[in-house]
Motif scaffolding. Structure first.
Motif, PDB file in Angstrom:
ATOM      1  N   UNK A 125     -41.285  80.417   9.969  1.00 38.95           N
ATOM      2  CA  UNK A 125     -40.672  81.371   9.049  1.00 38.95           C
ATOM      3  C   UNK A 125     -41.570  82.550   8.743  1.00 38.95           C
ATOM      4  N   UNK A 126     -42.842  82.248   8.444  1.00 40.28           N
ATOM      5  CA  UNK A 126     -43.769  83.320   8.061  1.00 40.28           C
ATOM      6  C   UNK A 126     -44.181  84.164   9.261  1.00 40.28           C
ATOM      7  N   UNK A 127     -44.655  83.529  10.328  1.00 43.23           N
ATOM      8  CA  UNK A 127     -45.212  84.271  11.454  1.00 43.23           C
ATOM      9  C   UNK A 127     -44.155  84.716  12.465  1.00 43.23           C
ATOM     10  N   UNK A 128     -43.328  83.781  12.929  1.00 40.81           N
ATOM     11  CA  UNK A 128     -42.350  84.108  13.972  1.00 40.81           C
ATOM     12  C   UNK A 128     -41.279  85.058  13.426  1.00 40.81           C
ATOM     13  N   UNK A 129     -40.692  84.686  12.280  1.00 39.01           N
ATOM     14  CA  UNK A 129     -39.677  85.572  11.697  1.00 39.01           C
ATOM     15  C   UNK A 129     -40.308  86.856  11.184  1.00 39.01           C
ATOM     16  N   UNK A 130     -41.564  86.765  10.717  1.00 39.15           N
ATOM     17  CA  UNK A 130     -42.255  87.976  10.269  1.00 39.15           C
ATOM     18  C   UNK A 130     -42.469  88.948  11.412  1.00 39.15           C
ATOM     19  N   UNK A 164     -38.913  82.202   2.881  1.00 37.30           N
ATOM     20  CA  UNK A 164     -38.793  80.747   2.838  1.00 37.30           C
ATOM     21  C   UNK A 164     -39.956  80.092   3.576  1.00 37.30           C
ATOM     22  N   UNK A 165     -40.321  80.651   4.734  1.00 35.72           N
ATOM     23  CA  UNK A 165     -41.436  80.102   5.499  1.00 35.72           C
ATOM     24  C   UNK A 165     -42.748  80.234   4.755  1.00 35.72           C
ATOM     25  N   UNK A 166     -42.985  81.405   4.166  1.00 38.94           N
ATOM     26  CA  UNK A 166     -44.235  81.620   3.443  1.00 38.94           C
ATOM     27  C   UNK A 166     -44.318  80.700   2.234  1.00 38.94           C
ATOM     28  N   UNK A 167     -43.192  80.522   1.548  1.00 41.31           N
ATOM     29  CA  UNK A 167     -43.177  79.636   0.368  1.00 41.31           C
ATOM     30  C   UNK A 167     -43.456  78.197   0.767  1.00 41.31           C
ATOM     31  N   UNK A 168     -42.952  77.774   1.927  1.00 42.51           N
ATOM     32  CA  UNK A 168     -43.215  76.420   2.419  1.00 42.51           C
ATOM     33  C   UNK A 168     -44.713  76.220   2.647  1.00 42.51           C
ATOM     34  N   UNK A 169     -45.348  77.203   3.281  1.00 37.30           N
ATOM     35  CA  UNK A 169     -46.791  77.118   3.511  1.00 37.30           C
ATOM     36  C   UNK A 169     -47.574  77.197   2.201  1.00 37.30           C
ATOM     37  N   UNK A 170     -47.091  78.000   1.265  1.00 36.22           N
ATOM     38  CA  UNK A 170     -47.783  78.151  -0.014  1.00 36.22           C
ATOM     39  C   UNK A 170     -47.826  76.822  -0.768  1.00 36.22           C
ATOM     40  N   UNK A 233     -52.989  89.466   8.130  1.00 40.96           N
ATOM     41  CA  UNK A 233     -54.392  89.299   7.740  1.00 40.96           C
ATOM     42  C   UNK A 233     -54.561  89.368   6.225  1.00 40.96           C
ATOM     43  N   UNK A 234     -53.713  90.101   5.561  1.00 42.75           N
ATOM     44  CA  UNK A 234     -53.752  90.169   4.096  1.00 42.75           C
ATOM     45  C   UNK A 234     -52.975  89.012   3.469  1.00 42.75           C
ATOM     46  N   UNK A 235     -51.822  88.692   4.020  1.00 44.55           N
ATOM     47  CA  UNK A 235     -50.997  87.639   3.441  1.00 44.55           C
ATOM     48  C   UNK A 235     -51.653  86.266   3.529  1.00 44.55           C
ATOM     49  N   UNK A 236     -52.417  86.024   4.594  1.00 45.24           N
ATOM     50  CA  UNK A 236     -53.045  84.705   4.760  1.00 45.24           C
ATOM     51  C   UNK A 236     -54.054  84.428   3.647  1.00 45.24           C
TER      52      UNK A 236
END
Length: 315
Positions: A125-130, A164-170, A233-236
């Motif tokens: 969600x975060x990387x591929x969809x991003x 949704x992907x970023x929230x899952x990783x968070x 690089x900033x979001x990570x």
């Protein structure tokens, strides 16, 4: 009118930001380029359902299951929008699907990697969809009207997928040590394939210059890739995780992040059909197509009966 004059008028129209519509005259190369790109995009949405659909039954909660189901349904819808757009260029959906199942048509190489853990749903969600969003936002302004209009809705939905992907990783990054390790492992495995999503280097992209002139594309592969690296690089940092690149660092002169060299041998190997899941993905699509034959036949029979009843009423 001579074809040379037609091409000149066509380019002038594009330069004025006037959309090209299905009934407009267009160079055959423009039609073929759009057909190839849109159909491959449609194939990518459909094949992209597979690595995530694999985790619906294993989602850790009812909420996560519902969200993932909704996302997979969105991707099916995106495929339908895009197949419809491609059909306006003279192809048929049956032909496009046949090209996919035969291996003639390509789809995004990212979907030939396995989804091994629940954290992969977040990384996708975060990387591929991003990565997809960066490219697809540009396509909302592409010169071919039906494609541009389809992309408006797709981008709105994809933005939810990324969140949704970023929230899952968070959530995982704030969990137990095992969950944090799972989060980092997923980022490590999906980072480089995500960079490959933007395609080959500009120097090796044979269609890029013409696509830019026709405004099918608005930014080059390398420009989009750099934009993605700067963003990720900033979001990570919010996740408290790292990207698996020892060469990643901020460049004060360019005001961009420098990053390491992509393994282009791996990229071309996957594109040529030799990735970890190429055969599995294609086998799954063939199986689904064959098992869904009775559904398609039933739908056609129902449509024919309904049309016949309407004709009888009209008579």
């Amino acid at each position: 009118m001579a074809e040379h004059d037609m091409e000149k008028m066509f380019q002038e129209k594009i330069d004025k930001e006037i959309k090209i519509e299905p009934k407009d005259w267009m160079p055959e190369a423009y039609r073929k380029t759009n057909l190839r790109q849109i159909s491959q995009h449609a194939h990518s949405e459909v094949v992209g359902m597979l690595p995530e659909g694999n985790w619906i039954s294993r989602a850790p909660s009812l909420k996560r299951k519902a969200v993932l189901i909704a996302k997979v349904q969105d991707e099916a819808g995106h495929g339908l929008y895009l197949y419809s757009s491609a059909e306006t260029l003279g192809s048929t959906r049956d032909q496009m699907v046949a090209d996919l199942l035969s291996g003639k048509a390509k789809y995004s190489s990212i979907f030939n990697y396995p989804s091994l853990t629940w954290a992969d749903m977040g990384a996708i969600g975060w990387l591929v969809d991003g990565a997809a969003i960066l490219n697809q936002v540009m396509l909302c302004r592409t010169s071919y009207g039906p494609y541009a209009r389809a992309m408006v809705r797709i981008c709105k939905e994809e933005s939810f997928h990324q969140r949704q992907g970023f929230e899952t990783l968070l959530v995982l990054s704030r969990g137990t040590e095992a969950q944090k390790e799972m989060c980092q492992d997923a980022i490590n495995r999906w980072w480089w394939p995500s960079l490959m999503m933007f395609g080959p280097k500009d120097s090796e992209s044979t269609n890029s210059d013409q696509s830019m002139k026709w405004k099918i594309k608005r930014m080059t592969n390398d420009e989009l890739r750099q934009k993605f690296v700067d963003m990720a690089a900033e979001q990570v940092k919010v996740l408290g995780m790292t990207l698996p690149d020892a060469d990643l660092k901020w460049n004060t002169k360019t005001k961009h992040y420098d990053f390491g060299e992509i393994n282009w041998d791996e990229f071309w190997n996957v594109v040529k059909g030799n990735g970890p899941c190429n055969k599995n993905r294609l086998d799954a699509r063939i199986k689904a197509h064959e098992e869904g034959k009775w559904v398609r036949e039933a739908a056609m029979a129902y449509a024919e009966k309904r049309m016949a009843r309407q004709k009888d009423k009209a008579a």
